[in-house]
Scaffold this motif. Structure first.
Motif, PDB file in Angstrom:
ATOM      1  N   PRO A 254       8.869 -18.584 -28.438  1.00  0.00           N
ATOM      2  CA  PRO A 254       9.109 -17.548 -29.445  1.00  0.00           C
ATOM      3  C   PRO A 254       9.206 -16.172 -28.759  1.00  0.00           C
ATOM      4  O   PRO A 254       8.294 -15.769 -28.036  1.00  0.00           O
ATOM      5  CB  PRO A 254       7.886 -17.629 -30.352  1.00  0.00           C
ATOM      6  N   ALA A 255      10.289 -15.474 -28.989  1.00  0.00           N
ATOM      7  CA  ALA A 255      10.499 -14.204 -28.297  1.00  0.00           C
ATOM      8  C   ALA A 255       9.469 -13.153 -28.681  1.00  0.00           C
ATOM      9  O   ALA A 255       9.181 -12.249 -27.892  1.00  0.00           O
ATOM     10  CB  ALA A 255      11.910 -13.688 -28.576  1.00  0.00           C
ATOM     11  N   ASP A 256       8.886 -13.271 -29.865  1.00  0.00           N
ATOM     12  CA  ASP A 256       7.952 -12.228 -30.299  1.00  0.00           C
ATOM     13  C   ASP A 256       6.608 -12.284 -29.585  1.00  0.00           C
ATOM     14  O   ASP A 256       5.793 -11.362 -29.719  1.00  0.00           O
ATOM     15  CB  ASP A 256       7.757 -12.272 -31.820  1.00  0.00           C
ATOM     16  N   THR A 257       6.348 -13.356 -28.825  1.00  0.00           N
ATOM     17  CA  THR A 257       5.090 -13.440 -28.073  1.00  0.00           C
ATOM     18  C   THR A 257       5.314 -13.546 -26.561  1.00  0.00           C
ATOM     19  O   THR A 257       4.387 -13.857 -25.816  1.00  0.00           O
ATOM     20  CB  THR A 257       4.259 -14.646 -28.540  1.00  0.00           C
ATOM     21  N   MET A 258       6.515 -13.246 -26.095  1.00  0.00           N
ATOM     22  CA  MET A 258       6.838 -13.413 -24.674  1.00  0.00           C
ATOM     23  C   MET A 258       6.575 -12.187 -23.811  1.00  0.00           C
ATOM     24  O   MET A 258       6.501 -12.303 -22.587  1.00  0.00           O
ATOM     25  CB  MET A 258       8.322 -13.789 -24.499  1.00  0.00           C
ATOM     26  N   PHE A 259       6.457 -11.022 -24.416  1.00  0.00           N
ATOM     27  CA  PHE A 259       6.549  -9.816 -23.606  1.00  0.00           C
ATOM     28  C   PHE A 259       5.283  -8.974 -23.544  1.00  0.00           C
ATOM     29  O   PHE A 259       5.300  -7.881 -22.992  1.00  0.00           O
ATOM     30  CB  PHE A 259       7.728  -8.968 -24.104  1.00  0.00           C
ATOM     31  N   HIS A 260       4.182  -9.456 -24.079  1.00  0.00           N
ATOM     32  CA  HIS A 260       2.932  -8.722 -23.908  1.00  0.00           C
ATOM     33  C   HIS A 260       2.384  -8.969 -22.499  1.00  0.00           C
ATOM     34  O   HIS A 260       2.874  -9.834 -21.761  1.00  0.00           O
ATOM     35  CB  HIS A 260       1.922  -9.085 -24.998  1.00  0.00           C
ATOM     36  N   ASP A 261       1.378  -8.219 -22.111  1.00  0.00           N
ATOM     37  CA  ASP A 261       0.913  -8.224 -20.720  1.00  0.00           C
ATOM     38  C   ASP A 261       0.519  -9.610 -20.224  1.00  0.00           C
ATOM     39  O   ASP A 261       0.909 -10.028 -19.127  1.00  0.00           O
ATOM     40  CB  ASP A 261      -0.274  -7.265 -20.553  1.00  0.00           C
ATOM     41  N   ARG A 262      -0.281 -10.335 -20.999  1.00  0.00           N
ATOM     42  CA  ARG A 262      -0.756 -11.650 -20.551  1.00  0.00           C
ATOM     43  C   ARG A 262       0.395 -12.632 -20.423  1.00  0.00           C
ATOM     44  O   ARG A 262       0.423 -13.443 -19.484  1.00  0.00           O
ATOM     45  CB  ARG A 262      -1.818 -12.190 -21.508  1.00  0.00           C
ATOM     46  N   ALA A 263       1.346 -12.574 -21.341  1.00  0.00           N
ATOM     47  CA  ALA A 263       2.477 -13.494 -21.274  1.00  0.00           C
ATOM     48  C   ALA A 263       3.329 -13.219 -20.037  1.00  0.00           C
ATOM     49  O   ALA A 263       3.729 -14.149 -19.327  1.00  0.00           O
ATOM     50  CB  ALA A 263       3.324 -13.370 -22.543  1.00  0.00           C
ATOM     51  N   ARG A 264       3.585 -11.956 -19.746  1.00  0.00           N
ATOM     52  CA  ARG A 264       4.444 -11.618 -18.606  1.00  0.00           C
ATOM     53  C   ARG A 264       3.819 -12.031 -17.278  1.00  0.00           C
ATOM     54  O   ARG A 264       4.532 -12.272 -16.304  1.00  0.00           O
ATOM     55  CB  ARG A 264       4.759 -10.129 -18.584  1.00  0.00           C
ATOM     56  N   ALA A 265       2.512 -12.130 -17.242  1.00  0.00           N
ATOM     57  CA  ALA A 265       1.838 -12.532 -16.009  1.00  0.00           C
ATOM     58  C   ALA A 265       2.112 -13.987 -15.640  1.00  0.00           C
ATOM     59  O   ALA A 265       1.858 -14.397 -14.503  1.00  0.00           O
ATOM     60  CB  ALA A 265       0.336 -12.308 -16.140  1.00  0.00           C
ATOM     61  N   THR A 266       2.672 -14.762 -16.579  1.00  0.00           N
ATOM     62  CA  THR A 266       2.885 -16.190 -16.325  1.00  0.00           C
ATOM     63  C   THR A 266       4.286 -16.515 -15.816  1.00  0.00           C
ATOM     64  O   THR A 266       4.573 -17.671 -15.523  1.00  0.00           O
ATOM     65  CB  THR A 266       2.630 -17.003 -17.615  1.00  0.00           C
ATOM     66  N   TYR A 267       5.175 -15.515 -15.732  1.00  0.00           N
ATOM     67  CA  TYR A 267       6.529 -15.806 -15.271  1.00  0.00           C
ATOM     68  C   TYR A 267       7.094 -14.632 -14.470  1.00  0.00           C
ATOM     69  O   TYR A 267       6.576 -13.515 -14.518  1.00  0.00           O
ATOM     70  CB  TYR A 267       7.452 -16.146 -16.441  1.00  0.00           C
ATOM     71  N   ASP A 268       8.172 -14.920 -13.726  1.00  0.00           N
ATOM     72  CA  ASP A 268       8.844 -13.890 -12.928  1.00  0.00           C
ATOM     73  C   ASP A 268      10.063 -13.325 -13.626  1.00  0.00           C
ATOM     74  O   ASP A 268      10.415 -12.169 -13.403  1.00  0.00           O
ATOM     75  CB  ASP A 268       9.277 -14.480 -11.568  1.00  0.00           C
ATOM     76  N   VAL A 269      10.722 -14.137 -14.436  1.00  0.00           N
ATOM     77  CA  VAL A 269      11.926 -13.692 -15.128  1.00  0.00           C
ATOM     78  C   VAL A 269      11.988 -14.319 -16.512  1.00  0.00           C
ATOM     79  O   VAL A 269      11.591 -15.477 -16.696  1.00  0.00           O
ATOM     80  CB  VAL A 269      13.201 -14.037 -14.318  1.00  0.00           C
TER      81      VAL A 269
END
Length: 342
Positions: A254-269
């Protein structure tokens, strides 16, 4: 030759009525304080000098070629001259200068492909102005791909990536209306976009095993078909195929939960399904220092992630942060690519 020491970056002028001239001047004037990578400016030296005068800059502009640009950069702004057909006035774009605008891009591609320049950095263009002169491409990215195809004879898929200090995001579909996205979004296109992204993250960004997160198209990634069938029918099979090929990939998310700090820490792109799904979070998280990088081309190209900003041109208030970031990233990618070939 070292790509970062012996060859300059090729910096195109963009639309000369916009802030491209302003920020190019700023990047050179502050070259020591900012440690600006050496570049050769491809465009109209008279327009550049006029803009320097308007902004009150005492500057030395020297016409030269790529071979002398790095040495020249220390004491003068090196320019590979390409004259505009019509006088340039800050904030007033004219279609008569379209040939000079596109000609600068064509020259930068040629110089980089032949090895005279190490990478391309493009100043912003105004597509609507170019359309008035017969420009047939949706944008910069597609024009660069066409130039690459003409020079290599190979079919290319240009992949836009917004790269900032907090997020790297790739839209699968780019400059098309939102209503056309579902029809254009195919498993084949998603697969090619992902594989090109992974390849260039390895070869140019130096990531040994990139972690990829893929956004769904619909709210809640379709919610098991309740909010749309594309996520399960088109996107999920690609992710399973790439997993089987050894790619570290997750989704559709779901795009609405992909871009917060904790989520971004799990991927590079983040691979996103359409233009704004990628560019809104990328610009929100790094408006002044994000860089537009085109993947999938036989040369390295970066660009500031903003537009021409005609209303700011010639006023001395345009920020050069994103251009400086684009120059630095182009230099870094060129170095990584060269080391990968050794």
């Amino acid at each position: 030759m070292s790509p970062t020491r012996d060859r300059p970056l090729a910096l195109t002028m963009g639309d000369p009525a916009g802030i491209g001239l302003d920020i190019s001047l700023a990047a050179w004037i502050n070259r020591r304080a900012w440690q600006t990578p050496p570049f050769v400016f491809i465009g109209d030296p008279a327009a550049l000098q006029q803009r320097a005068d308007v902004l009150g800059h005492d500057i030395v502009i020297r016409e030269t070629d790529c071979a002398k640009a790095v040495a020249t950069f220390k004491d003068a702004l090196p320019v590979l001259p390409l004259a505009c057909a019509s006088p340039v006035k800050p904030g007033v774009p004219v279609a008569a200068n379209a040939d000079a605008i596109t000609g600068a891009i064509e020259t930068a591609v040629r110089l980089t492909m032949e090895g005279s320049a190490s990478a391309i950095v493009t100043n912003p263009i105004a597509k609507s102005v170019l359309y008035d002169a017969g420009f047939k491409f949706p944008g910069h990215t597609e024009f660069l791909a066409d130039l690459g195809e003409r020079l290599t004879g190979e079919e290319l898929l240009p992949v836009m990536m917004l790269a900032g200090p907090k997020l790297m995001a790739v839209p699968v579909t780019i400059h098309i209306p939102l209503k056309d996205v579902p029809a254009q979004l195919t498993s084949g296109l998603i697969y090619r976009t992902c594989t090109i992204t992974v390849r260039d993250l390895k070869n140019r960004f130096g990531l040994a095993s990139p972690r990829v997160a893929v956004a769904g198209l619909n709210p809640h990634a379709g919610e098991n078909g309740a909010l749309g069938l594309e996520d399960d029918a088109i996107i999920r099979p690609v992710i399973e195929r790439l997993k089987a090929e050894g790619v570290d990939i997750t989704g559709p998310l779901p795009a609405d939960t992909m871009f917060h700090d904790r989520a971004r820490a799990t991927y590079d792109v983040a691979i996103c399904m359409y233009h704004d799904q990628a560019l809104i979070p990328a610009k929100a998280l790094g408006f002044d220092d994000s860089v537009n990088v085109t993947l999938g081309l036989p040369f390295i190209r970066t660009s500031p992630d903003h537009g021409t900003a005609f209303s700011l041109a010639g006023k001395g208030i345009a920020r050069a942060d994103s251009l400086l970031a684009a120059l630095r990233m182009a230099q870094k990618l060129a170095g990584n690519a060269a080391r990968g070939k050794n």
